[in-house]
Design an enzyme around this catalytic site. Structure first.
Site, PDB file in Angstrom:
ATOM      1  N   LEU A   1     -16.633  36.548  32.058  1.00 21.26           N
ATOM      2  CA  LEU A   1     -16.015  37.853  32.354  1.00 21.26           C
ATOM      3  C   LEU A   1     -16.835  38.585  33.397  1.00 21.26           C
ATOM      4  O   LEU A   1     -16.328  39.407  34.161  1.00 21.26           O
ATOM      5  CB  LEU A   1     -15.919  38.688  31.077  1.00 21.26           C
ATOM      6  CG  LEU A   1     -14.969  38.165  29.993  1.00 21.26           C
ATOM      7  CD1 LEU A   1     -15.094  39.003  28.732  1.00 21.26           C
ATOM      8  CD2 LEU A   1     -13.531  38.151  30.500  1.00 21.26           C
TER       9      LEU A   1
ATOM     10  N   ASP B   1     -25.774  54.529  36.123  1.00 20.42           N
ATOM     11  CA  ASP B   1     -25.258  53.410  36.928  1.00 20.42           C
ATOM     12  C   ASP B   1     -23.728  53.416  36.937  1.00 20.42           C
ATOM     13  O   ASP B   1     -23.089  52.382  36.758  1.00 20.42           O
ATOM     14  CB  ASP B   1     -25.815  52.074  36.384  1.00 20.42           C
ATOM     15  CG  ASP B   1     -25.866  50.995  37.469  1.00 20.42           C
ATOM     16  OD1 ASP B   1     -25.677  51.319  38.661  1.00 20.42           O
ATOM     17  OD2 ASP B   1     -26.095  49.816  37.122  1.00 20.42           O
TER      18      ASP B   1
ATOM     19  N   LYS C   1     -28.170  40.162  36.279  1.00 15.85           N
ATOM     20  CA  LYS C   1     -29.333  39.298  36.449  1.00 15.85           C
ATOM     21  C   LYS C   1     -29.773  38.683  35.118  1.00 15.85           C
ATOM     22  O   LYS C   1     -30.180  37.539  35.058  1.00 15.85           O
ATOM     23  CB  LYS C   1     -30.471  40.121  37.081  1.00 15.85           C
ATOM     24  CG  LYS C   1     -31.776  39.369  37.275  1.00 15.85           C
ATOM     25  CD  LYS C   1     -31.673  38.290  38.343  1.00 15.85           C
ATOM     26  CE  LYS C   1     -33.006  37.582  38.520  1.00 15.85           C
ATOM     27  NZ  LYS C   1     -32.886  36.377  39.337  1.00 15.85           N
TER      28      LYS C   1
ATOM     29  N   LYS D   1     -21.741  39.821  25.217  1.00 19.48           N
ATOM     30  CA  LYS D   1     -22.730  40.028  26.288  1.00 19.48           C
ATOM     31  C   LYS D   1     -24.039  39.374  25.850  1.00 19.48           C
ATOM     32  O   LYS D   1     -24.711  39.865  24.936  1.00 19.48           O
ATOM     33  CB  LYS D   1     -22.902  41.530  26.555  1.00 19.48           C
ATOM     34  CG  LYS D   1     -23.882  41.837  27.681  1.00 19.48           C
ATOM     35  CD  LYS D   1     -23.846  43.310  28.088  1.00 19.48           C
ATOM     36  CE  LYS D   1     -24.898  43.631  29.131  1.00 19.48           C
ATOM     37  NZ  LYS D   1     -24.852  45.014  29.599  1.00 19.48           N
TER      38      LYS D   1
HETATM   39  N1  LIG Z   1     -16.319  44.611  27.141  1.00 19.28           N
HETATM   40  C1  LIG Z   1     -16.052  43.917  28.235  1.00 19.28           C
HETATM   41  N2  LIG Z   1     -14.821  43.408  28.446  1.00 19.28           N
HETATM   42  C2  LIG Z   1     -14.535  42.711  29.570  1.00 19.28           C
HETATM   43  N3  LIG Z   1     -15.432  42.491  30.560  1.00 19.28           N
HETATM   44  C3  LIG Z   1     -16.678  42.973  30.395  1.00 19.28           C
HETATM   45  C4  LIG Z   1     -17.054  43.705  29.240  1.00 19.28           C
HETATM   46  N4  LIG Z   1     -18.344  44.100  29.366  1.00 19.28           N
HETATM   47  C5  LIG Z   1     -18.751  43.621  30.556  1.00 19.28           C
HETATM   48  N5  LIG Z   1     -17.767  42.946  31.189  1.00 19.28           N
HETATM   49  C6  LIG Z   1     -17.846  42.317  32.524  1.00 19.28           C
HETATM   50  O1  LIG Z   1     -19.154  41.834  32.717  1.00 19.28           O
HETATM   51  C7  LIG Z   1     -19.779  42.516  33.813  1.00 19.28           C
HETATM   52  C8  LIG Z   1     -21.253  42.646  33.535  1.00 19.28           C
HETATM   53  O2  LIG Z   1     -21.413  43.457  32.376  1.00 19.28           O
HETATM   54  P1  LIG Z   1     -22.572  44.530  32.303  1.00 19.28           P
HETATM   55  O3  LIG Z   1     -22.459  45.409  33.504  1.00 19.28           O
HETATM   56  O4  LIG Z   1     -22.553  45.170  30.974  1.00 19.28           O
HETATM   57  O5  LIG Z   1     -23.805  43.525  32.438  1.00 19.28           O
HETATM   58  P2  LIG Z   1     -25.220  43.752  33.125  1.00 19.28           P
HETATM   59  O6  LIG Z   1     -25.934  42.465  33.198  1.00 19.28           O
HETATM   60  O7  LIG Z   1     -25.905  44.861  32.428  1.00 19.28           O
HETATM   61  O8  LIG Z   1     -24.753  44.101  34.563  1.00 19.28           O
HETATM   62  P3  LIG Z   1     -25.636  44.680  35.738  1.00 19.28           P
HETATM   63  O9  LIG Z   1     -26.645  43.616  36.079  1.00 19.28           O
HETATM   64  O10 LIG Z   1     -24.619  44.931  36.835  1.00 19.28           O
HETATM   65  O11 LIG Z   1     -26.274  45.933  35.183  1.00 19.28           O
HETATM   66  C9  LIG Z   1     -19.026  43.829  33.943  1.00 19.28           C
HETATM   67  O12 LIG Z   1     -19.126  44.371  35.237  1.00 19.28           O
HETATM   68  C10 LIG Z   1     -17.613  43.373  33.593  1.00 19.28           C
HETATM   69  O13 LIG Z   1     -17.001  42.768  34.701  1.00 19.28           O
END
Ligand SMILES: Nc1ncnc2c1ncn2[C@@H]1O[C@H](COP(=O)(O)OP(=O)(O)OP(=O)(O)O)[C@@H](O)[C@H]1O
Length: 382
Positions: free
Chosen positions: A51, A170, A55, A74
């Site tokens: 999805l 962010d 990093k 996640k």
């Molecule tokens: N609940 C969800 N449902 C569907 N897609 C999701 C969900 N949570 C996250 N995503 C997808 O995954 C991506 C990455 O999630 P998130 O931003 O929480 O991760 P991150 O590693 O903390 O990202 P970043 O490195 O950009 O801070 C989101 O931009 C979205 O596209």
């Protein structure tokens, strides 16, 4: 220019937070039980495309075996660049718990912990990132009425967080998801990895944001507050309405210079086609002094976001009719102007998008998948 890749700035800034015990602005206590059995005992992970990913996190779709319900898992690495970052993950969980009552923030269902990872089982936002519509071709791009509805919801979420003294830090189109894409659903704010608890006394350094969305005080190493999010909301509104990233330069330095000089154009064709109140809304946020920016609550009361008054044609008595004639005709003219602006607004991306070469279009879509990079301690540099 078209929005660029979400990379977090190396700039440092300061966050004020509540108490002596919490100088970092990180919440350290959670209520959610952390499960230690294998995640796949209770969930089927859907094979295929992720999805999303950052990093240190990968997000995959999964199905709870007992209910058949879809979720977004996640997966977050606990060690990053040789340092233990479990505390940051606990903070992210705590913020999600704190916002559990807010329908505009993604819901946390369960948490799993393995040797090197934690899994946050989140409500699945099937419509994906609003980023896709921000850079979409004319037909698929948001219409002004869509942006108004979605912006109201984003502000409801942000106002909820700010009332709890949490700043997201962010806010960008990649972190605003939709429950469905077509028909256009409701928004869910995600990614509280950079969020912090703010208040009066202590400062936190090494907080970063994403270059195009970062506020001038972050670049100037000045204190961060809820107003820092409001700057990002201003950039977000600009991008959602026009498909243009207002401060994006040819490189990061130029982007930072544009931000610190508030080098923003209000004469873009795409903006001129909108309701004047939309531009006023953006102008009330893209202000250098944080204390002069509108708050989330102010924004929710802004004229641009008020429901449109429908003119109801009721039979009127001749006397009443002559009495109100002038006023009614003025109202009608205004209504027609709004309708014309709305219709024109749908065409806002045509010239830019059509003038792009296939390579440029590819770049505008590619950056979203670019790998972020990071540094520790304290925050991430994307
Ligand atoms: N609940 C969800 N449902 C569907 N897609 C999701 C969900 N949570 C996250 N995503 C997808 O995954 C991506 C990455 O999630 P998130 O931003 O929480 O991760 P991150 O590693 O903390 O990202 P970043 O490195 O950009 O801070 C989101 O931009 C979205 O596209």
């Amino acid at each position: 220019m078209i929005p660029e890749c979400p990379r977090t700035t190396e700039s440092r800034s300061r966050v004020r937070c509540e108490s002596g015990q919490n100088r970092s602005g990180l919440l350290r206590e959670i209520r959610t039980a952390i499960r230690s059995e294998p995640f796949t005992d209770r969930y089927d992970v859907i094979p295929g495309r992720e999805l999303g990913r950052g990093k240190f996190a990968v997000v995959r779709k999964c199905v709870e075996k007992s209910t058949g319900k879809e979720f977004a898992a996640k997966y977050m690495r606990k060690r990053r660049k040789g340092q233990d970052c479990r505390t940051e993950i606990i903070h992210e969980i705590a913020v999600l718990e704190l916002a559990a009552a807010c329908p505009r923030v993604v819901n946390l269902h369960e948490v799993y912990e393995m040797a090197s990872e934690m899994v946050l089982v989140l409500e699945y936002a099937a419509g994906g990132e609003i980023f896709n519509q921000c850079v979409a071709e004319r037909d698929e791009a948001f219409k002004e009425e869509d942006v108004k509805r979605l912006m109201r919801q984003i502000l409801e979420g942000v106002a909820f967080l700010h009332r709890s003294n949490v700043v997201h830090l962010d806010l960008k189109p990649q972190n605003i998801l939709l429950t469905s894409e077509s028909p256009l659903g409701d928004i869910k704010v995600v990614d509280f990895g950079l969020s912090r608890l703010v208040s009066s006394s202590h400062e936190i350094r090494e907080i970063m944001g994403t270059p195009e969305y970062v506020a001038p005080e972050v670049l100037n190493y000045e204190p961060i507050s809820t107003a820092t999010d409001m700057w990002s909301i201003g950039v977000l509104a600009y991008v959602m309405l026009t498909g243009i990233s207002p401060f994006l330069g040819d490189d990061k330095q130029e982007t930072f210079l544009n931000i610190s000089q508030i080098n923003v154009s209000y004469t873009e064709e795409e903006l001129e086609q909108l309701d004047g109140a939309a531009v006023h809304f953006i102008k009330s946020l893209l202000i250098k002094e944080p204390e002069s920016r509108a708050s989330a609550e102010d924004c929710l009361k802004h004229q641009w976001l008020q429901p449109r008054q429908e003119i109801v044609s009721e039979p009127v008595s001749p006397a009443a009719s002559s009495h109100d004639e002038e006023e009614e005709s003025a109202q009608l003219t205004e209504e027609l102007i709004v309708m014309a602006a709305y219709t024109l607004g749908q065409c806002r991306q045509s010239s830019d998008q059509e003038s792009l070469t296939p390579d440029q279009k590819a770049i505008s879509k590619r950056f979203k998948f670019e790998e972020p990079f990071s540094t520790l301690p304290g925050g991430f540099i994307y």
